[in-house]
Enzyme design. Sequence first.
Site, PDB file in Angstrom:
ATOM      1  N   ASP A 145       0.834  -1.210   0.000  1.00  0.00           N
ATOM      2  CA  ASP A 145       0.000   0.000   0.000  1.00  0.00           C
ATOM      3  C   ASP A 145       0.871   1.263   0.000  1.00  0.00           C
ATOM      4  O   ASP A 145       1.713   1.450   0.885  1.00  0.00           O
ATOM      5  CB  ASP A 145      -0.878  -0.075   1.267  1.00  0.00           C
ATOM      6  CG  ASP A 145      -2.028   0.886   1.232  1.00  0.00           C
ATOM      7  OD1 ASP A 145      -2.073   1.763   0.359  1.00  0.00           O
ATOM      8  OD2 ASP A 145      -2.906   0.759   2.114  1.00  0.00           O
ATOM      9  N   GLY A 197      -5.004   3.417  -7.972  1.00  0.00           N
ATOM     10  CA  GLY A 197      -5.233   3.608  -9.403  1.00  0.00           C
ATOM     11  C   GLY A 197      -4.492   4.787 -10.010  1.00  0.00           C
ATOM     12  O   GLY A 197      -4.704   5.126 -11.177  1.00  0.00           O
ATOM     13  N   ASP A 218     -10.378   4.074  -1.841  1.00  0.00           N
ATOM     14  CA  ASP A 218     -11.048   3.052  -1.030  1.00  0.00           C
ATOM     15  C   ASP A 218     -12.574   2.976  -1.214  1.00  0.00           C
ATOM     16  O   ASP A 218     -13.253   3.987  -1.342  1.00  0.00           O
ATOM     17  CB  ASP A 218     -10.800   3.307   0.457  1.00  0.00           C
ATOM     18  CG  ASP A 218      -9.352   3.068   0.830  1.00  0.00           C
ATOM     19  OD1 ASP A 218      -8.502   2.955  -0.074  1.00  0.00           O
ATOM     20  OD2 ASP A 218      -9.065   3.009   2.036  1.00  0.00           O
TER      21      ASP A 218
HETATM   22  C1  GLA Z   1      -5.555   2.158   2.611  1.00  0.00           C
HETATM   23  C2  GLA Z   1      -6.032   0.998   1.745  1.00  0.00           C
HETATM   24  C3  GLA Z   1      -7.086   0.218   2.489  1.00  0.00           C
HETATM   25  C4  GLA Z   1      -6.506  -0.314   3.800  1.00  0.00           C
HETATM   26  C5  GLA Z   1      -5.967   0.848   4.623  1.00  0.00           C
HETATM   27  C6  GLA Z   1      -5.197   0.352   5.849  1.00  0.00           C
HETATM   28  O1  GLA Z   1      -6.552   3.090   2.823  1.00  0.00           O
HETATM   29  O2  GLA Z   1      -6.522   1.471   0.513  1.00  0.00           O
HETATM   30  O3  GLA Z   1      -7.557  -0.863   1.698  1.00  0.00           O
HETATM   31  O4  GLA Z   1      -5.490  -1.239   3.513  1.00  0.00           O
HETATM   32  O5  GLA Z   1      -5.078   1.660   3.859  1.00  0.00           O
HETATM   33  O6  GLA Z   1      -4.616   1.387   6.585  1.00  0.00           O
END
Ligand code: GLA
Length: 393
Positions: A145, A197, A218
């Site tokens: 991430d 993305g 998200d």
């Molecule tokens: C981001 C990701 C989520 C999740 C959070 C965790 O927002 O896009 O899917 O993994 O971090 O902190």
Amino acid sequence: MRLFASLFCTFLLSAAPAFGQTQLAATPPMGWNSWNHFANHVTDADVRSAADELVSTGMRDAGYVYVNVDDTWQGERDAQGVLHTNDRFPDMKALADYVHSKGLKFGIYSGPGEKTCGGYAGSLGHEAQDAKMYAAWGVDFLKYDLCSFQDNMHKVEAEHPNDPEAANKLMIAAYRKMGDALKATGRPIVYSLCQYGVDQPWKWGPGLGANMWRTTDDINDSYGRMIAIGFSQAGLSKYAGPGHWNDPDMLEIGNGKMSYDEYKTHMSLWVILAAPLLAGNDLSKMTDADKSLLMNKDAIAIDQDSLGKQGDRLYESGDLDVWTKPLSGGRVAVGLFNRSWSVRDVSVDLAAIGFRSGGNVRDVWEKKDLGHRSGNVVRRLPKHGAALLIVSR
Ligand code: GLA
């Protein structure tokens, strides 16, 4: 032309398995992830219980095999740089062993930055060390991430005002670094990019060994957000295929804030999109309705079809939307969607999807064969409702 041909070959080589190997993520990965329900409170006990529930509810046998711990498992790094778990995860290897003992696979989470989105330790500067540790634990899936790495990108942007690609190059290099580190472990680990993305990861993700990449920011448990993501996927189908998938984010089915018809739209759209299906609910509290959506055999078979083609929009008319997904054996899946606030008839012309002399139509959610049909097939849909059809010769 020669450059294009060689880039294309590199792409094919990185996406295809070596002779004798089974392909990783040959169909979109399915499983469960801790984030959507447990967020930053997740514990070892929650993950063990999710593994138990996957087995007892039949989810595992329906195909949901990955048990993925998302953010907030990390503790501190020691003097040797080894990252330890925090108090909520006393022994990650033991947890992975437990998950494996249930016939399931184990996934974990990190990021290329110094910190994850939850403010926990990321892998920056420790990529190979972390990848080796994951492999030693028996990790089968890594979600990686972007989060605080965006600060590094802003910095390089400021340092190179004349290079509009500087930040993008830095990000891709960071994702490549972990991709290479995972490969070097020799363990097959699904590599899932999460950078919302930005800069079209569907174009460069496969080349660095990614098996899936988030296409948007998200999801949350609301109809508005879910359809904003789902219907924005139009046009991306050509970038997905066996081993490399677009990821419109994890499922919210069972988390309680959408109606049954809205969750039906969620599942219908995700399977048409050949999306990874990562349930994000508390599996110990699933209702029969949740189970009927998550475990419908035909819906899962559409998602997991061996042809590995993502579906795309056929047409949109106001609040009505029709999507199709080519399936193996010359069959076609059709998703009919009503985004309006009232009951509406939504139809598909079978001739327009390659069935000039008609075809056999199955209604997936009604679990009913509608017989041989030609011309328009119409379904009456409630507000925010959906139908899924499979048309065969
Ligand atoms: C981001 C990701 C989520 C999740 C959070 C965790 O927002 O896009 O899917 O993994 O971090 O902190």
